[in-house]
Motif scaffolding. Structure first.
Motif, PDB file in Angstrom:
ATOM      1  N   GLU A  14       0.819  -1.212   0.000  1.00 46.69           N
ATOM      2  CA  GLU A  14       0.000   0.000   0.000  1.00 46.69           C
ATOM      3  C   GLU A  14       0.847   1.255   0.000  1.00 46.69           C
ATOM      4  O   GLU A  14       0.538   2.242  -0.680  1.00 46.69           O
ATOM      5  N   ILE A  15       1.933   1.248   0.774  1.00 42.86           N
ATOM      6  CA  ILE A  15       2.717   2.478   0.908  1.00 42.86           C
ATOM      7  C   ILE A  15       4.108   2.361   0.285  1.00 42.86           C
ATOM      8  O   ILE A  15       4.908   3.293   0.378  1.00 42.86           O
ATOM      9  N   THR A  36       7.801   7.427   8.706  1.00 43.26           N
ATOM     10  CA  THR A  36       7.485   6.067   8.259  1.00 43.26           C
ATOM     11  C   THR A  36       6.486   5.413   9.197  1.00 43.26           C
ATOM     12  O   THR A  36       5.534   4.757   8.755  1.00 43.26           O
ATOM     13  N   ARG A  39       3.035   6.695   8.509  1.00 41.35           N
ATOM     14  CA  ARG A  39       2.468   6.132   7.276  1.00 41.35           C
ATOM     15  C   ARG A  39       2.005   4.689   7.491  1.00 41.35           C
ATOM     16  O   ARG A  39       0.947   4.285   7.006  1.00 41.35           O
ATOM     17  N   VAL A  40       2.799   3.905   8.210  1.00 40.32           N
ATOM     18  CA  VAL A  40       2.453   2.498   8.461  1.00 40.32           C
ATOM     19  C   VAL A  40       1.173   2.401   9.283  1.00 40.32           C
ATOM     20  O   VAL A  40       0.251   1.647   8.943  1.00 40.32           O
ATOM     21  N   ALA A  43      -1.875   3.407   7.257  1.00 40.02           N
ATOM     22  CA  ALA A  43      -2.261   2.366   6.298  1.00 40.02           C
ATOM     23  C   ALA A  43      -2.889   1.177   7.009  1.00 40.02           C
ATOM     24  O   ALA A  43      -3.859   0.575   6.521  1.00 40.02           O
TER      25      ALA A  43
END
Length: 327
Positions: A14-15, A36, A39-40, A43
């Motif tokens: 996804e990222i 990071t 973002r994780v 998601a």
């Protein structure tokens, strides 16, 4: 048909990063940037990813649960329930569950937890002795004295002495000069109750005002509160300070029934305000923020379990505050 559960691979795709980096972020291991991590987690939430705690426990050798022990009086005081909810939030943030220990403890008991929080432990408390002998990382909320003291990993405490003195000084500035403390030392039997009484007597001596301490039940009936009011009146008290949750609320009923005007004829304070007491702006209260307190304790325990040596030793909880009552 049951929808397929999202996996670490799904998040990585996804990222656009490696699945090992995603695993490190979700497990709190390895090195990665705050960006990071953000973002994780975003998601993971977007895809409905759920951490498999059982699988994680098998890989890490951990149980995936923190223990929590509350004093016997916890059933009567809302502080401890709010603290427990906060601790549950803190444990969840550390990807762990929260296990509530029973009050009676077998010294030979085996504990299926990675670490434990003990709130207001009495001297030589069986639970602390048992946990220390089992080698369980332990956070004591409030000072602990006795067997196993050296094995306590960390202590978390609010600045009770400073806050209580601040509240008493505020009442003194309002012209009060006959202070009465309604103590819970006999019922709580904890270091906090003893320290509260010591702070009260010391402050009164420094301020040059008489100090009266009346030991009361942790949860007196209205009739008992009326009897306590008679004792306060006999001593000529014009500032009544309640050491435990719920006492100020009961005293408020007794005072108003007797025609005493709170904030005018007499000031009423609570050193551990309940939600109902917080709603009465006439009362001078210490808001101990029990939910945030519990969450902070769990966060501290999580760091200890993860091997963070800076989490060891004594720590202050800075979330508590004084609110001065207004007539």
């Amino acid at each position: 048909m049951t929808p397929r559960r999202a996996t670490i691979v799904d998040i990585a795709e996804e990222i656009g990063i490696s699945k090992s980096t995603v695993a490190n972020v979700l497990n709190g291991t390895g090195r990665f940037s705050p960006e990071t991590a953000e973002r994780v987690h975003a998601a993971a939430e977007r895809l409905g990813y759920a951490i498999n705690r059982s699988a994680r426990s098998l890989r890490s050798g951990r149980v995936g649960s923190f223990g929590l022990h509350l004093p016997a009086v916890a059933r009567r005081l809302p502080f401890y329930a709010e603290f427990a909810f906060g601790a549950a939030d803190g444990a969840d943030a550390a990807h762990s569950d929260l296990t509530l220990f029973t009050r009676e403890v077998d010294p030979a008991r085996r504990f299926a937890v990675d670490g434990a929080i003990v709130v207001d432990p009495a001297p030589d408390a069986d639970i602390v002795v048992a946990l220390s002998r089992a080698g369980i990382p332990l956070v004591s909320v409030g000072a602990y004295r006795g067997i196993g003291e050296a094995e306590v990993s960390a202590t978390l405490d609010a600045r009770h002495d400073v806050l209580q003195r601040e509240a008493l000084t505020a009442l003194r500035r309002r012209g009060r000069n006959r202070f009465v403390l309604l103590s819970m030392r006999r019922d709580l039997g904890a270091a906090w109750a003893e320290q509260t009484e010591h702070t009260f007597r010391s402050w009164c001596a420094e301020a040059g005002v008489p100090s009266v301490v009346i030991d009361v039940s942790a949860a007196p009936a209205t009739q008992s509160a009326t009897a306590v009011l008679a004792e306060v009146t006999r001593h000529g008290g014009d500032a009544v300070v309640c050491a435990g949750q719920g006492l100020a609320q009961l005293m408020r009923v007794a005072l108003e029934t007797s025609g005493v005007r709170i904030g005018e004829d007499l000031d009423l304070a609570s050193f551990a305000a309940s939600p109902a007491e917080m709603l009465d702006g006439r009362l001078t209260v210490l808001d101990l923020a029990p939910g945030a307190y519990g969450e902070r304790a769990a966060e501290l325990l999580a760091r200890i379990v993860d091997g963070d040596r800076t989490a060891l030793g004594h720590h202050w909880f800075e979330g508590a505050a004084v609110r001065v009552g207004q007539p």
